[in-house]
Design a protein around this motif. Structure first.
Motif, PDB file in Angstrom:
ATOM      1  N   MET A   1      28.690  87.282  17.745  1.00 26.92           N
ATOM      2  CA  MET A   1      28.046  88.490  18.229  1.00 26.92           C
ATOM      3  C   MET A   1      27.606  89.394  17.073  1.00 26.92           C
ATOM      4  O   MET A   1      26.623  90.105  17.204  1.00 26.92           O
ATOM      5  N   ASN A   2      28.352  89.342  15.968  1.00 27.94           N
ATOM      6  CA  ASN A   2      27.958  90.161  14.820  1.00 27.94           C
ATOM      7  C   ASN A   2      26.623  89.688  14.252  1.00 27.94           C
ATOM      8  O   ASN A   2      25.824  90.497  13.785  1.00 27.94           O
ATOM      9  N   ARG A   5      23.901  91.148  16.491  1.00 30.16           N
ATOM     10  CA  ARG A   5      23.705  92.569  16.201  1.00 30.16           C
ATOM     11  C   ARG A   5      22.979  92.775  14.866  1.00 30.16           C
ATOM     12  O   ARG A   5      22.086  93.611  14.761  1.00 30.16           O
ATOM     13  N   ARG A   9      19.261  94.407  14.328  1.00 23.12           N
ATOM     14  CA  ARG A   9      19.106  95.570  13.451  1.00 23.12           C
ATOM     15  C   ARG A   9      18.028  95.328  12.389  1.00 23.12           C
ATOM     16  O   ARG A   9      17.147  96.164  12.185  1.00 23.12           O
ATOM     17  N   SER A 153      14.680  89.031  19.079  1.00 24.89           N
ATOM     18  CA  SER A 153      15.527  90.221  19.054  1.00 24.89           C
ATOM     19  C   SER A 153      15.760  90.761  20.460  1.00 24.89           C
ATOM     20  O   SER A 153      16.881  91.146  20.821  1.00 24.89           O
ATOM     21  N   LYS A 157      19.263  91.097  22.464  1.00 22.77           N
ATOM     22  CA  LYS A 157      19.700  92.344  23.101  1.00 22.77           C
ATOM     23  C   LYS A 157      20.127  92.081  24.537  1.00 22.77           C
ATOM     24  O   LYS A 157      21.138  92.631  25.008  1.00 22.77           O
ATOM     25  N   LEU A 160      23.478  90.277  24.484  1.00 22.06           N
ATOM     26  CA  LEU A 160      24.549  91.236  24.191  1.00 22.06           C
ATOM     27  C   LEU A 160      24.844  92.122  25.401  1.00 22.06           C
ATOM     28  O   LEU A 160      26.001  92.430  25.694  1.00 22.06           O
ATOM     29  N   ASP A 165      28.143  94.303  25.872  1.00 21.66           N
ATOM     30  CA  ASP A 165      27.853  95.190  24.742  1.00 21.66           C
ATOM     31  C   ASP A 165      26.766  96.162  25.173  1.00 21.66           C
ATOM     32  O   ASP A 165      25.711  95.763  25.653  1.00 21.66           O
ATOM     33  N   ILE A 167      24.183  97.790  24.063  1.00 22.08           N
ATOM     34  CA  ILE A 167      23.195  97.922  22.990  1.00 22.08           C
ATOM     35  C   ILE A 167      21.942  98.539  23.590  1.00 22.08           C
ATOM     36  O   ILE A 167      21.460  98.107  24.634  1.00 22.08           O
ATOM     37  N   ILE A 172      17.586 100.178  16.854  1.00 19.37           N
ATOM     38  CA  ILE A 172      19.010 100.252  16.472  1.00 19.37           C
ATOM     39  C   ILE A 172      19.099 100.740  15.051  1.00 19.37           C
ATOM     40  O   ILE A 172      18.361 100.370  14.215  1.00 19.37           O
TER      41      ILE A 172
END
Length: 172
Positions: A1-2, A5, A9, A153, A157, A160, A165, A167, A172
């Motif tokens: 998941m990182n 993200r 970003r 992206s 999103k 997530l 999450d 988001i 972001i």
């Protein structure tokens, strides 16, 4: 998941920056068309103005597309969508973005073939000005690639969001 993200970003910041720079391209196009009007009225008409304005519009449109997707400026019919839960919206968006990604891959493949043809044979426009076409085709390839990155992206999103999450859809 990182990873998701981080990808979101980086891509969102890149397309935000490019979109904000490219939005001033409308003034370039206005300047070209203003010169076209002045030269036709007071001087000999310039051969390059109409085609150059078209090239500027293509660059403006194609490079601004990822920014438009990121800002949610695309047309959406909210007849049913507006009443759905966030989870159902995320599922619907994820499915439709997959279709967009497939479409962009096909467009990128065709655009790459067209660009390689232009470079190999020195393709020129069939107008009196006869500019080379590879520069605008290169811009189109870059724009399609950035749009593909932005579509991924948006998909990330939605994934997530489905994972819980919170988001935001915006930058972001």
């Amino acid at each position: 998941m990182n990873f998701l993200r981080g990808y979101v970003r980086v891509v969102d910041r890149l397309n935000l920056w490019i979109g904000r720079v490219v939005m001033y391209g409308i003034f370039v196009m206005m300047g070209i068309l203003l010169w076209s009007s002045i030269s036709k009225t007071f001087f000999l008409p310039s051969l390059w103005t109409l085609e150059m304005a078209q090239f500027a519009m293509v660059a403006y449109y194609v490079l601004g597309g990822p920014y438009s997707i990121q800002m949610g400026s695309n047309v959406r019919m909210d007849l049913l969508y507006g009443e759905w839960s966030n989870r159902r919206k995320a599922w619907t968006d994820a499915i439709t973005v997959l279709f967009l990604i497939i479409y962009l891959i096909v467009m990128l493949y065709g655009g790459y073939d067209s660009l390689s043809y232009s470079l190999q044979y020195g393709e020129r426009s069939p107008t009196a000005w006869r500019p080379y076409l590879w520069p605008i085709k290169s811009i189109m390839i870059v724009g399609l690639f950035l749009m593909l990155l932005q579509a991924a992206s948006e998909l990330f999103k939605d994934i997530l969001r489905l994972k819980g999450d919170d988001i935001p859809r915006e930058v972001i």
